[in-house]
Design an enzyme around this catalytic site. Structure first.
Site, short mmCIF file in Angstrom:
data_model
loop_
_atom_site.label_atom_id
_atom_site.label_comp_id
_atom_site.label_asym_id
_atom_site.label_seq_id
_atom_site.Cartn_x
_atom_site.Cartn_y
_atom_site.Cartn_z
N HIS A 158 -12.32 12.90 3.75
CA HIS A 158 -11.32 13.69 4.41
C HIS A 158 -11.08 14.96 3.54
O HIS A 158 -11.16 14.86 2.39
CB HIS A 158 -9.75 13.16 4.50
CG HIS A 158 -9.64 12.15 5.38
ND1 HIS A 158 -9.16 10.91 5.33
CD2 HIS A 158 -9.98 12.26 6.92
CE1 HIS A 158 -8.76 10.36 6.51
NE2 HIS A 158 -9.54 11.17 7.36
N CYS A 252 -2.29 11.46 0.91
CA CYS A 252 -2.70 10.65 2.32
C CYS A 252 -1.24 9.85 2.47
O CYS A 252 -1.12 9.45 3.86
CB CYS A 252 -3.67 9.63 1.78
SG CYS A 252 -5.07 10.18 1.42
N1 ARG Z 1 -8.38 3.89 4.59
C1 ARG Z 1 -8.19 5.22 5.26
C2 ARG Z 1 -9.13 5.63 6.21
O1 ARG Z 1 -10.16 5.44 5.62
C3 ARG Z 1 -7.72 6.01 4.09
C4 ARG Z 1 -7.10 7.18 4.65
C5 ARG Z 1 -6.74 8.06 3.79
N2 ARG Z 1 -5.93 9.36 4.21
C6 ARG Z 1 -6.29 10.74 4.06
N3 ARG Z 1 -5.43 11.65 4.61
N4 ARG Z 1 -7.30 10.99 3.06
O2 ARG Z 1 -9.05 6.17 7.17
#
Ligand code: ARG
Length: 266
Positions: A158, A252
């Protein structure tokens, strides 16, 4: 924010996650509460989303959508495992008075996890989770300039794991998470870029919550804290290891309801 009542590693959709490396619910709760306290002490008014059993990643509210004034572009998650979050988020947003905008079919979009404003420009991470056409669609609706940035390292899946705007002209980033073009584009559009070292990128140094001149982030990022202090930012580190097991950290775990670019809105 969403309390971690049902948080856990129930599936593996990024390289940080391993079902054999479970999070400790007690410790996760303490760490989440400490982050809440830090943000609270920085005068953030925090609204809560009610946790839902079977949606362990609902805690990562950054992915719920991208807030745009009184509207929100809802996420369309790439992985089925997270798709059940969207109706829950949608209901919350509607109850809170937001107009919700749904993505067209198959336009994957993971909200403020991949779409971050720096000044009036939308920086958009794509490929691993969000689609570039989804980013273009969203930017067109907002009538804003978009800089698409391809994410090239699965660990930084991300945009908010490798890029963090601090102000209209300053941002933190982890260069190896981008290709040559992306690094160039960042340099062209953000006058002051603060690179983080690999060891601190792995501690989710870029996944920080910025409130004015205050920055909340995970522990284990002393170099970045020093760099930020030198630029006049106060840093507040708080351990978030239990959430790193799912591939997330401070940023996050939050979604700015006043938007990622509140400072520049008319
Ligand atoms: N386990 C989640 C996923 O893989 C973690 C999300 C983390 N969020 C972020 N905004 N980076 O989607």
């Amino acid at each position: 924010m969403c309390p971690p009542d049902y948080y856990g590693i129930e599936y593996e959709i990024n390289p940080w996650m391993s079902r054999s490396q479970q999070s400790d619910p007690e410790v996760a709760r303490q760490q989440w509460e400490s982050l809440y306290q830090v943000l609270n002490s920085l005068n953030a008014r925090i609204e809560l989303l009610t946790p839902v059993k079977g949606l362990p990643d609902l805690v990562f509210t950054a992915n719920a959508g991208l807030i745009w004034k009184e509207r929100v572009f809802l996420a369309l998650f790439r992985h089925e495992a997270r798709q059940g979050e969207t109706p829950v988020d949608q209901e919350w947003f509607q109850d809170a008075g937001f107009e919700t905008i749904e993505m067209p079919d198959d336009y994957f979009f993971e909200g403020a996890g991949d779409a971050l404003f720096c000044g009036e420009t939308l920086f958009a991470g794509y490929l691993i989770r969000s689609d570039v056409r989804a980013m273009q669609w969203v930017a067109e609706k907002m009538n804003c300039r978009v800089i698409p940035l391809q994410l090239v390292d699965d660990f930084y899946y991300h945009l908010d794991t490798c890029f963090c705007p601090l102000s209209e002209t300053e941002a933190i980033y982890y260069p190896p998470a981008f290709d040559e073009y992306g690094q160039q584009a960042l340099k062209e559009h953000v006058p002051h870029l603060i690179p983080v070292v690999e060891k601190e990128a792995q501690r989710f140094a870029c996944n920080a919550v910025v409130i004015g001149k205050s920055v909340a982030l995970n522990t284990g990022c002393p170099q970045l804290e020093k760099d930020l202090n030198q630029l006049g930012y106060e840093t507040y580190s708080t351990p978030l290891d239990e959430f790193i097991k799912a591939g997330g950290s401070a940023k996050c775990l939050t979604l700015r309801l006043d938007g990622e670019c509140a400072a520049v809105w008319p």
